[in-house]
Design an enzyme around this catalytic site. Sequence first.
Site, PDB file in Angstrom:
ATOM      1  N   CYS A   1      18.213  81.655 -10.220  1.00  0.00           N
ATOM      2  CA  CYS A   1      20.201  82.092 -10.690  1.00  0.00           C
ATOM      3  C   CYS A   1      19.936  83.915  -9.608  1.00  0.00           C
ATOM      4  O   CYS A   1      20.720  84.482  -9.049  1.00  0.00           O
ATOM      5  CB  CYS A   1      20.322  81.700 -11.458  1.00  0.00           C
TER       6      CYS A   1
ATOM      7  N   HIS B   1       2.945  91.350  -6.778  1.00  0.00           N
ATOM      8  CA  HIS B   1       5.074  90.805  -7.039  1.00  0.00           C
ATOM      9  C   HIS B   1       5.073  89.335  -7.619  1.00  0.00           C
ATOM     10  O   HIS B   1       6.214  89.853  -8.427  1.00  0.00           O
ATOM     11  CB  HIS B   1       6.123  90.361  -5.773  1.00  0.00           C
TER      12      HIS B   1
END
Length: 446
Positions: A51, A93
């Site tokens: 989301c 990351h």
Amino acid sequence: MTTGVIRGVTVSHQRATVDEIESAAAEDVETAVRDLLARDGVDEAFALQTCNRAEAYVVTDAAADGRAALDDFAPSVRDGAVREMDHETSLRHLMRIAAGLESLVLGEDQIIGQLRTAFETARGVGGIGPVLDPAITKALHVGERARTETTINEGVVSLGSAAVELARRERDLDGATALVVGAGEMGRIAAKAFDDTDVSTLVVANRTVPNAALLADEVATEATAVSLEMAPDAAERADVLITATDSPEPILGRTALAEAGRTLVIDLAQPRDIDPTVTDIDGIDTYDIDSLEAITDETRAQRREAAENVERMIDEEFDRLLDSFKRQQADEAISAMYESAEMVKERELRTAISRLESQGELTEEQRETVASLADALVGQLLAAPTKSLRDAAAEDDWTTIQTALGLFDPDFGGEGSVPETADRPREAINDGGDIPQHVLDRLGDE
């Protein structure tokens, strides 16, 4: 082969709006990975869509190919919202994502499950290979360590629970009715979070009613399950409404909420479940992911110390992963070099023995002497290149590694690549430097 390089790109809540994240996402992760694999030069591919982020990763032999493969990622998103990542940045990351450091809610638990699901989806369509496999596996390992060895996930740990906390602050929930639309992971977290409030009734709406019923049975609050088609009716009776489905179109619009009265609506879906125009309806107070910033900022402050510990953990695991890649890449080049040398050695050994036997039968001891000498020559000749390749890996000299892999391809020295010497006279065998003449002289004397 493990010498490919990773290239990544991300559009996330840190730089982009909800609409920009939505526009960057593909239909689903499987579609995204298949599309990436179809691009020139791409050997492996991975995508993560939640989301609050849309990300893509590719593995190519050359960094330029990776940049080209991701060049048109999120074409409608402004440049400032798109972050490009090279190989090492991508590795770090992914670890940060799994540990919850890149989440809107610092340390939230839901992301590690989403990463694991995306990993398996990409694997299922052939996107995971020898570069992404250890990279994502390491990221998942870091995420698990972060949650078991630190307090990074204490308190509000997901958007679902943050949404309930927002509802608690904005409304008196004593005796209220809450509606959760969507029985997926986020809807499940939100529904369970209501157990810690004064909500008296919970309604779970889902496309698959049995799944909604299972969730209703899991919570301590009095709960019922309804179909998605019944959500508008349930919304009219709800004081708090949280939506978290994966529907490509809005689930509730103006018509559905026109008679809802005073209702707090929190839309956690991506794409949105609530038609943006409902903000014009009197009594409807709407919030989306961006609205949770105040709550998540508090959580970040509470977890800052834990986050610093996780950062140090990531530094350690990142160094281990890089060292592992370096060893693998050096070993691959060394293996190819020795394999090629072994092929040449065996061919020339057969030729030499055949030629010697034409001068007189060799004893078993003489055969062993020839073979031992050939092995010693290979070992001594390759000792220096082996050390050079290991040093190159330690110094991040991937150009040398790649060159070695090209020069010492396993097919190097295959049949037909070097003229056979069986029919050449004894004194001509060494013309091309294949076997030292003094070696043959010594063997001949023996």
